[in-house]
Design a protein around this motif. Structure first.
Motif, PDB file in Angstrom:
ATOM      1  N   TYR A 344       4.719  80.500  99.750  1.00 28.10           N
ATOM      2  CA  TYR A 344       4.751  79.057  99.959  1.00 28.10           C
ATOM      3  C   TYR A 344       5.297  78.242  98.793  1.00 28.10           C
ATOM      4  N   SER A 345       5.715  78.887  97.702  1.00 26.82           N
ATOM      5  CA  SER A 345       6.226  78.096  96.579  1.00 26.82           C
ATOM      6  C   SER A 345       7.103  78.953  95.665  1.00 26.82           C
ATOM      7  N   PHE A 346       7.728  78.287  94.704  1.00 29.00           N
ATOM      8  CA  PHE A 346       8.536  78.984  93.701  1.00 29.00           C
ATOM      9  C   PHE A 346       8.558  78.152  92.429  1.00 29.00           C
ATOM     10  N   SER A 347       8.971  78.768  91.337  1.00 25.43           N
ATOM     11  CA  SER A 347       9.113  78.063  90.066  1.00 25.43           C
ATOM     12  C   SER A 347      10.367  78.558  89.362  1.00 25.43           C
ATOM     13  N   THR A 348      10.914  77.718  88.493  1.00 21.82           N
ATOM     14  CA  THR A 348      12.086  78.113  87.716  1.00 21.82           C
ATOM     15  C   THR A 348      11.654  78.917  86.499  1.00 21.82           C
ATOM     16  N   VAL A 349      12.439  79.916  86.155  1.00 24.87           N
ATOM     17  CA  VAL A 349      12.123  80.786  85.015  1.00 24.87           C
ATOM     18  C   VAL A 349      13.078  80.533  83.864  1.00 24.87           C
ATOM     19  N   GLY A 350      14.361  80.615  84.117  1.00 25.77           N
ATOM     20  CA  GLY A 350      15.352  80.414  83.066  1.00 25.77           C
ATOM     21  C   GLY A 350      16.752  80.507  83.641  1.00 25.77           C
ATOM     22  N   CYS A 351      17.733  80.304  82.793  1.00 29.67           N
ATOM     23  CA  CYS A 351      19.115  80.420  83.258  1.00 29.67           C
ATOM     24  C   CYS A 351      19.988  81.005  82.155  1.00 29.67           C
ATOM     25  N   ASP A 352      21.055  81.632  82.576  1.00 27.35           N
ATOM     26  CA  ASP A 352      22.046  82.207  81.665  1.00 27.35           C
ATOM     27  C   ASP A 352      23.373  81.537  81.981  1.00 27.35           C
ATOM     28  N   THR A 353      23.843  80.674  81.068  1.00 27.53           N
ATOM     29  CA  THR A 353      25.065  79.932  81.317  1.00 27.53           C
ATOM     30  C   THR A 353      25.927  79.847  80.070  1.00 27.53           C
ATOM     31  N   PRO A 354      27.246  80.006  80.227  1.00 24.93           N
ATOM     32  CA  PRO A 354      28.139  79.853  79.082  1.00 24.93           C
ATOM     33  C   PRO A 354      28.286  78.401  78.649  1.00 24.93           C
ATOM     34  N   ASP A 355      27.792  77.480  79.447  1.00 26.13           N
ATOM     35  CA  ASP A 355      27.931  76.047  79.160  1.00 26.13           C
ATOM     36  C   ASP A 355      26.605  75.418  78.757  1.00 26.13           C
ATOM     37  N   ASP A 356      25.757  76.223  78.132  1.00 23.35           N
ATOM     38  CA  ASP A 356      24.408  75.800  77.762  1.00 23.35           C
ATOM     39  C   ASP A 356      24.454  74.757  76.645  1.00 23.35           C
ATOM     40  N   LEU A 357      23.967  73.548  76.924  1.00 25.55           N
ATOM     41  CA  LEU A 357      23.909  72.493  75.917  1.00 25.55           C
ATOM     42  C   LEU A 357      22.604  72.522  75.128  1.00 25.55           C
ATOM     43  N   VAL A 358      21.644  73.342  75.559  1.00 23.92           N
ATOM     44  CA  VAL A 358      20.418  73.503  74.782  1.00 23.92           C
ATOM     45  C   VAL A 358      20.716  74.301  73.519  1.00 23.92           C
ATOM     46  N   ARG A 359      21.508  75.349  73.674  1.00 19.07           N
ATOM     47  CA  ARG A 359      21.924  76.146  72.526  1.00 19.07           C
ATOM     48  C   ARG A 359      23.140  75.482  71.894  1.00 19.07           C
ATOM     49  N   ASN A 360      22.952  74.870  70.746  1.00 21.81           N
ATOM     50  CA  ASN A 360      24.063  74.190  70.075  1.00 21.81           C
ATOM     51  C   ASN A 360      23.922  74.343  68.568  1.00 21.81           C
ATOM     52  N   LYS A 361      24.921  73.932  67.837  1.00 18.87           N
ATOM     53  CA  LYS A 361      24.958  74.114  66.378  1.00 18.87           C
ATOM     54  C   LYS A 361      24.362  72.936  65.623  1.00 18.87           C
ATOM     55  N   LEU A 362      23.878  71.946  66.352  1.00 21.95           N
ATOM     56  CA  LEU A 362      23.397  70.738  65.681  1.00 21.95           C
ATOM     57  C   LEU A 362      21.897  70.724  65.448  1.00 21.95           C
ATOM     58  N   GLY A 363      21.149  71.411  66.311  1.00 20.58           N
ATOM     59  CA  GLY A 363      19.707  71.431  66.098  1.00 20.58           C
ATOM     60  C   GLY A 363      18.976  72.006  67.290  1.00 20.58           C
ATOM     61  N   GLU A 364      17.755  72.494  67.038  1.00 20.06           N
ATOM     62  CA  GLU A 364      16.893  72.999  68.096  1.00 20.06           C
ATOM     63  C   GLU A 364      15.706  72.057  68.232  1.00 20.06           C
ATOM     64  N   TYR A 365      15.440  71.627  69.453  1.00 24.74           N
ATOM     65  CA  TYR A 365      14.406  70.625  69.684  1.00 24.74           C
ATOM     66  C   TYR A 365      13.056  71.103  69.143  1.00 24.74           C
ATOM     67  N   GLY A 366      12.451  70.270  68.330  1.00 23.52           N
ATOM     68  CA  GLY A 366      11.134  70.564  67.788  1.00 23.52           C
ATOM     69  C   GLY A 366      11.126  71.592  66.681  1.00 23.52           C
ATOM     70  N   GLU A 367      12.305  72.104  66.314  1.00 22.10           N
ATOM     71  CA  GLU A 367      12.367  73.163  65.299  1.00 22.10           C
ATOM     72  C   GLU A 367      13.045  72.667  64.033  1.00 22.10           C
ATOM     73  N   GLY A 368      14.357  72.543  64.072  1.00 26.65           N
ATOM     74  CA  GLY A 368      15.056  72.140  62.859  1.00 26.65           C
ATOM     75  C   GLY A 368      16.358  71.443  63.168  1.00 26.65           C
ATOM     76  N   ALA A 369      16.744  70.499  62.266  1.00 29.40           N
ATOM     77  CA  ALA A 369      17.989  69.748  62.431  1.00 29.40           C
ATOM     78  C   ALA A 369      19.065  70.336  61.533  1.00 29.40           C
TER      79      ALA A 369
END
Length: 400
Positions: A344-369
């Motif tokens: 009766y339900s589902f949830s999202t787990v994760g994604c694998d994408t070459p266009d991932d804007l979460v993974r970037n060279k500027l900073g990781e949220y809540g970690e380091g700038a």
């Protein structure tokens, strides 16, 4: 004298069966029964429709398969836009009606028909979808609606068919179903009482699996491309593969309440595993790959796209403009999303994408700038707060 040709948008149900027989028998028309299939009919149902059409008096029966056209001209844009009416209903069978009407109108013009008929009543949305499409696509052609014009009851139609030798079982069921490639709608029964929901017995598909299972859906430029690693060129087959997996957990059930085209409130139950899973995965992927303002403006136009489609405005000239924007927004929506399914339900787990804007060279949220210094951050915050500080300096009493 040559008989006038009429094309009946033929589903095989009671209303269109009555229409075929009455026009052939009482009005002397050369009746062409046209069943426009957008993916909701099985091979066996289409074969039965053909047999019944001739028994009812049709001169000619045709199946008009517009499933691929429905996907190319509607479904893919609904996926691009994550279209859910009132954030709930995936505009399942209602969107198919437009393409059934378009196919029927094309066929009527092709054979030189003088009239075109459908079996809609005067109390629902389908009458508007058929009539508006016919008026635009087959201008000047007479539109015949026996059930609506005569305000006929089911029993009146059944009695007429039985009296003239057609004894198919059209018993009044508690629920009425419209099955399509993009979901099944359920009307009647408890749906008519706002205080109640549908019982398990009202649904056509039931949970046959327990526990959990991972489902991977791949996208290329926003279009579904793979299911659990298997690539699909045929997008209809990809949708059907997701449906088969999700339906085993009875995913995608809900009840939708909304405003009908004619202005009254309507309520419909539905089960739509494939739409809910595909849209859920697609929306999740977009969170990783689109900018904030791409998501915002795409949501605005997609909402209008869904409303126009549902409310019989598919032929409105703005629709191709909206489709162009939705298509452009998908140029970086690539990758594979993993969902966890359960009854009766589902949830999202994760994604694998070459266009991932979460993974970037500027900073990781809540970690380091990495793209700015601490002084940059303090200056940004101070400048951003300027309108608020200016306001409350002028209105000290509102700080509390």
């Amino acid at each position: 004298m040559e008989r006038k040709k009429v094309v009946v948008a033929f589903s095989g149900g009671l209303d269109t069966s009555y229409t075929v027989m009455y026009l052939a028998r009482e009005k002397g028309y050369e009746v062409h029964a046209a069943c426009a299939n957008t993916g909701g009919f099985t091979k066996e149902q289409l074969e039965q429709n053909e047999r019944n059409a001739y028994l009812l008096g049709a001169t000619k029966y045709v199946t008009l398969d517009v499933t691929q056209e429905y996907y190319e001209k509607s479904l893919r844009y609904m996926i691009y836009g994550n279209v859910l009416r009132n954030n709930c209903y995936p505009i399942s069978v209602s969107s198919e009606r437009i393409f059934q009407a378009l196919a029927t109108a094309r066929y009527a013009k092709q054979i030189g028909a003088s009239a075109i008929a459908h079996g809609s009543t005067g109390a629902g949305n389908d009458q508007i979808r058929f009539d508006m499409t016919f008026l635009v696509m087959a201008p000047g052609m007479e539109i015949i609606t026996l059930t609506r014009d005569g305000n006929l009851s089911r029993q009146q139609e059944v009695d007429y068919l039985n009296a003239h030798g057609f004894n198919a079982d059209f018993a009044k069921l508690k629920y009425s179903y419209n099955v399509g490639i993009w979901g099944t709608s359920i009307c009647g029964g408890e749906i008519l009482d706002s205080r109640q929901g549908l019982p398990e017995s009202a649904y056509l598909k039931h949970a046959t699996k327990e526990g959990t299972e991972l489902l991977r859906i791949g996208f290329e430029k926003g279009e579904i491309a793979s299911v659990n690693g298997t690539a699909f060129e045929d997008k209809i087959k990809a949708i059907q593969a997701v449906e088969q997996i999700g339906a085993a957990y009875a995913i995608g059930r809900d009840c939708h309440v909304g405003d009908t085209i004619i202005g009254i409130k309507g309520r419909v139950g539905f089960e739509a595993a494939a739409p809910m899973l595909i849209i859920g995965a697609h929306r999740f992927l977009e969170k990783f790959t689109l900018s904030k303002w791409q998501q915002y403006w795409k949501d605005q136009v997609a909402n209008w796209y869904g409303m126009f489609l549902h409310e019989s405005q598919y032929l409105e000239p703005v629709m191709p403009d909206i489709e162009a924007m939705l298509t452009s927004s998908q140029r970086h929506v690539n990758g594979e999303v993993t969902l966890e399914l359960r009854p009766y339900s589902f949830s999202t787990v994760g994604c694998d994408t070459p266009d991932d804007l979460v993974r970037n060279k500027l900073g990781e949220y809540g970690e380091g700038a990495k793209g700015w210094t601490s002084e940059d951050a303090k200056g940004f915050i101070k400048v951003t707060s300027t309108p608020l500080r200016a306001y409350y300096l002028a209105h000290e009493g509102e700080r509390e």
